[in-house]
Design a protein around this motif. Structure first.
Motif, short mmCIF file in Angstrom:
data_model
loop_
_atom_site.label_atom_id
_atom_site.label_comp_id
_atom_site.label_asym_id
_atom_site.label_seq_id
_atom_site.Cartn_x
_atom_site.Cartn_y
_atom_site.Cartn_z
N MET A 40 0.67 -1.16 0.01
CA MET A 40 0.11 0.17 -0.07
C MET A 40 0.92 1.26 -0.03
O MET A 40 2.07 1.25 0.46
N SER A 43 -0.30 6.49 2.52
CA SER A 43 -1.65 6.92 3.23
C SER A 43 -2.76 5.81 3.10
O SER A 43 -4.07 6.07 3.38
N HIS A 44 -2.48 4.60 2.68
CA HIS A 44 -3.17 3.40 2.78
C HIS A 44 -4.66 3.86 1.83
O HIS A 44 -5.70 3.14 2.13
N VAL A 45 -4.52 4.42 0.80
CA VAL A 45 -5.53 4.75 -0.20
C VAL A 45 -5.45 3.71 -1.49
O VAL A 45 -6.61 3.50 -1.88
N LEU A 47 -3.29 0.46 -3.53
CA LEU A 47 -2.59 -0.89 -3.23
C LEU A 47 -1.84 -1.36 -4.69
O LEU A 47 -2.75 -1.21 -5.70
N LEU A 126 -1.63 -8.85 2.69
CA LEU A 126 -3.22 -8.84 2.69
C LEU A 126 -3.78 -9.84 1.62
O LEU A 126 -3.39 -10.21 0.71
N PRO A 234 -13.01 -0.80 -3.63
CA PRO A 234 -12.03 -0.22 -4.59
C PRO A 234 -11.94 -0.76 -5.96
O PRO A 234 -12.50 -1.87 -6.36
N TYR A 250 -5.09 -0.94 -6.57
CA TYR A 250 -6.60 -1.14 -6.11
C TYR A 250 -6.52 0.50 -5.55
O TYR A 250 -5.63 0.99 -5.00
N LEU A 251 -7.68 1.11 -5.64
CA LEU A 251 -7.93 2.44 -5.08
C LEU A 251 -9.30 2.57 -4.45
O LEU A 251 -10.34 2.12 -5.10
N ALA A 252 -9.24 3.27 -3.39
CA ALA A 252 -10.47 3.22 -2.38
C ALA A 252 -11.17 4.18 -2.93
O ALA A 252 -10.56 5.66 -3.39
#
Lengths: 257, 14
Positions: A40, A43-45, A47, A126, A234, A250-252
């Motif tokens: 990730m 900022s964990h937004v 991956l 993950l 995501p 992957y994007l939230a």
């Protein structure tokens, strides 16, 4: 002992280009099956998930699973020293704290090797759940890059709205508003120029332009990109990498208040 | 207005 040989090292240069804007460092997990990376951004937004199968390499040997923690800025410095047509060999001993990159020119008259220190990264793995996506859009990767670049002039967010008629990308801000609609292509000469949409139900989601633009650094890896979307999960942006595998981002989504 | 979501809830730590 780990050893991977790649006749055209440009692929690894492109992979590095595709991840270094999002990640400062990452663990390359090497096994008999190939090389995987999953990380990730800070900022964990978003991956990044990279998969390079062993059978894509010209030579591949991995006696024991090996996790190589790599500072991507250091690796970029080394890969800049390679010519695009150089033959690359990556070598590491079991439990080593360094990895060697060897570049050979096509005529084998120049051979360079670079030894890079590995770093200890405490990265968690993950599990990415299998998802049936409501919409799967395939389109030329260059077109997607162009759309993200153009729309980022208008706002920080892009709204992606997919129906069976087509896909619409929208942005709005101080300058005004921008909408780009793509219909499915009726017939194209080349498969890579096609826009295709598989839709179970329509979806509209909002994403940060900045991340989408970072994902498009992978454009050189594949002529097509695939966007998978479902409500409240995501976005997946996937570029296939020839005979090797893929890179997926992957994007939230942004959440309306 | 909208706020940026995070990925943490979506993936399971293995």
């Amino acid at each position: 002992m780990f050893e991977a040989r790649l006749v055209q090292c440009s692929m690894l240069k492109k992979v590095l280009e595709a991840i270094k804007e999002l990640l400062n460092e990452a663990t390359f997990d090497c096994s008999d099956a190939g090389i995987q990376l999953q990380a990730m951004d800070n900022s964990h937004v978003s991956l990044v998930s990279l998969n390079l199968r062993s059978d894509g390499f010209d030579k591949y040997r991995c006696d024991r699973n090996l996790s190589m923690g790599i500072n991507l800025a250091s690796m970029t410095k080394i890969m800049k020293c390679a010519g695009n047509d150089d033959v690359l060999t990556i070598k590491a001993q079991d439990n080593a704290d360094n990895v060697m990159f060897m570049f050979e020119s096509q005529n084998q008259e120049k051979v360079s090797d670079y030894d890079m220190k590995l770093i200890n990264l405490d990265q968690e793995h993950l599990g990415i759940p299998e998802t049936d996506y409501s919409c799967i859009i395939k389109m030329p990767s260059g077109e997607f890059a162009r759309i993200c670049r153009d729309l980022s002039q208008f706002g920080e967010s892009v709204v992606i709205s997919c129906t069976k008629e087509g896909v619409k990308f929208s942005a709005a801000g101080d300058v005004g508003a921008a909408n780009i609609k793509l219909a499915q292509t009726a017939n194209v000469d080349k498969e890579e120029e096609a826009v295709t949409i598989e839709m179970q139900e329509p979806v509209t989601l909002t994403f940060a332009c900045r991340y989408l633009n970072s994902f498009t650094k992978a454009t050189a890896l594949s002529p097509q990109v695939q966007l998978s979307m479902s409500a409240d999960v995501p976005l997946v942006v996937e570029y296939k990498i020839g005979d090797f595998g893929h890179i997926r981002y992957y994007l939230a989504p942004k959440i309306e208040e | 207005s909208s706020t940026q979501g995070r990925l943490d809830g979506f993936f399971k730590v293995l």
